[in-house]
Design a protein around this motif. Structure first.
Motif, short mmCIF file in Angstrom:
data_model
loop_
_atom_site.label_atom_id
_atom_site.label_comp_id
_atom_site.label_asym_id
_atom_site.label_seq_id
_atom_site.Cartn_x
_atom_site.Cartn_y
_atom_site.Cartn_z
N SER A 56 0.82 -1.21 0.00
CA SER A 56 0.00 0.00 0.00
C SER A 56 0.85 1.26 0.00
O SER A 56 0.35 2.35 -0.27
CB SER A 56 -0.93 0.02 1.22
OG SER A 56 -0.18 -0.03 2.41
N LEU A 149 -9.26 1.36 -3.46
CA LEU A 149 -7.95 1.08 -2.88
C LEU A 149 -7.15 2.38 -2.77
O LEU A 149 -7.33 3.30 -3.58
CB LEU A 149 -7.18 0.08 -3.74
CG LEU A 149 -7.84 -1.29 -3.94
CD1 LEU A 149 -6.96 -2.15 -4.84
CD2 LEU A 149 -8.09 -1.99 -2.62
N LEU A 151 -3.22 3.91 -2.54
CA LEU A 151 -1.81 3.63 -2.77
C LEU A 151 -1.02 4.92 -2.54
O LEU A 151 -1.43 5.99 -2.99
CB LEU A 151 -1.59 3.14 -4.21
CG LEU A 151 -0.14 2.93 -4.65
CD1 LEU A 151 0.51 1.80 -3.84
CD2 LEU A 151 -0.09 2.60 -6.14
#
Length: 415
Positions: A56, A149, A151
């Protein structure tokens, strides 16, 4: 497909009616039957999408694998999964679009691909777009599935510096008399001060606490390590130009790499962001490095206040007296900020009594040829003035000298 079947059926019925031909009318039954069957078949549904990132948080330029798992419980037909990617994220291998056929049995499938962030920062990878169609494409479904998600790409740290450029005698020394906030306590009493979070309870001076009405603690001299304090200019003058080519971007890359180097030598490293008032006290270890990187990233887009280098030195006076650190100031010094920078240098040398020179890294933004010549003349004059004030000045033009080379140059001068 549906329009073609309907059109064919209508023409067959029309011609059959005009020419009183039962055969032509019968031909219309075939496409109409196929169309009716297609309408009755449900497109694939009961969809579940799960995505996983291999990491991540990555260094800028590092690749990340995304693994996608797909489940479809019912229906028959084509399933297309597409993962939209932000503009500054490149697809390096595999495909971010998955295509599968759902038959009579439940579908279980997975695929993966790799991406690489092109710019430092935080990225949000949107939910997966899923489109399903039944065999003749008469019916379809579209929706967003899975979770968004996150990142994070942090500045790449240059870990290896050519030793040939760093082995000569250092011109800038980090004072040996610095002491550590977490090092071993000596028996030499320093002062009574107000309690701060993290101070040992055993050092609380209960008599002074009762007398003053605030929690006070004893402070002793601490044996320890050298300290480097980075002051990074986060004001608007550092954020000119494209994001990836701004002086602030280059400053983050350089400071991160220098901090990594000093922390590996077990130095204490601190950070002050000029214009934000954000201060990270000197500390050691990889946690401090990550905290510095995150702090510099978080304040990149923040509107900054009017604060000069001399103001920051005044705010940091206690730290400078306590640690006597090597001060490294990274800024785009212009004529309008020359005097404040000069005053700040004089304050540092006065507080340190001339035991060490502050380092000024003057980062220039990308400039056009004509303007560049004028700025170059101005920068030379500025460098001479700052050197006369007692600083060690490093001019840095990122267009001509990459981070690795200026890092080698700086580390070769600091011992």
């Amino acid at each position: 497909m549906r329009k073609s079947l309907i059109g064919y059926a209508l023409w067959a019925v029309l011609i059959g009616t005009i020419f009183l031909s039962p055969g032509m009318i019968a031909l219309a039954v075939v496409p109409l039957s196929v169309l009716a069957l297609a309408v009755l078949i449900d497109p694939p549904g009961g969809i579940g999408v799960r995505r996983r990132l291999s990491k991540s948080e990555v260094w800028l330029g590092e690749e990340v694998e995304i693994r996608v798992e797909v489940e479809v419980e019912r229906g028959i037909g084509l399933v297309v999964i597409r993962d939209p990617l932000p503009k500054s994220v490149a697809l390096t291998s595999g495909n971010n679009v998955g295509v599968f056929f759902k038959g009579l049995k439940p579908l279980r499938a997975e695929y993966s691909y790799r991406i690489r962030p092109l710019r430092r920062g935080s990225y949000r990878l949107p939910e997966s777009e899923v489109t399903t169609r039944n065999p003749l494409g008469v019916r379809y479904l579209w929706g967003l599935y899975g979770e968004e998600l996150e990142l994070r790409a942090i500045p790449r740290i240059i870990r290896a510096v050519p030793m040939a450029q760093t082995s000569r005698k250092a011109r800038i020394s980090v004072p040996e008399t610095s002491f550590s906030i977490t090092g071993s306590l000596s028996t030499d009493f320093r002062e009574i001060r107000e309690y701060q979070t993290g101070d040992p309870v055993k050092l609380i001076n209960w008599k002074a606490t009762a007398r003053i009405g605030r929690v006070m603690t004893n402070e002793f001299e601490r044996e320890g390590k050298k300290t480097v304090l980075f002051v990074v200019d986060a004001r608007e003058g550092m954020k000119v130009g494209a994001g990836s080519e701004s002086p602030y971007e280059h400053a983050m890359n350089l400071v991160s790499s220098m901090a990594h180097r000093f922390l590996r030598k077990d130095y204490h490293v601190g950070l002050y962001l000029l214009g934000t008032g954000k201060f990270l006290p000197p500390a050691t270890g990889q946690r401090q490095l990550h905290a510095m990187v995150r702090t510099m990233m978080e304040f990149e887009r923040v509107q900054t206040a009017e604060e000069g280098f001399d103001d920051s030195i005044e705010r940091l006076k206690r730290i400078l007296l306590q640690y006597r650190p090597l001060v490294v100031y990274v800024s785009n010094v212009l004529e309008g900020t020359l005097m404040e920078t000069r005053r700040g240098i004089l304050k540092v040398t006065s507080l340190h009594r001339g035991s060490s020179k502050p380092v000024i890294v003057d980062v220039s933004p990308p400039l056009e040829a004509e303007a560049g010549t004028l700025i170059e003349i101005e920068k030379r004059v500025i460098a001479e003035e700052l050197e006369k004030a007692g600083a060690y000045v490093v001019r840095w033009l990122p267009e001509q000298e990459d981070t690795g080379r200026v890092l080698s140059r700086l580390l070769g001068e600091i011992g």
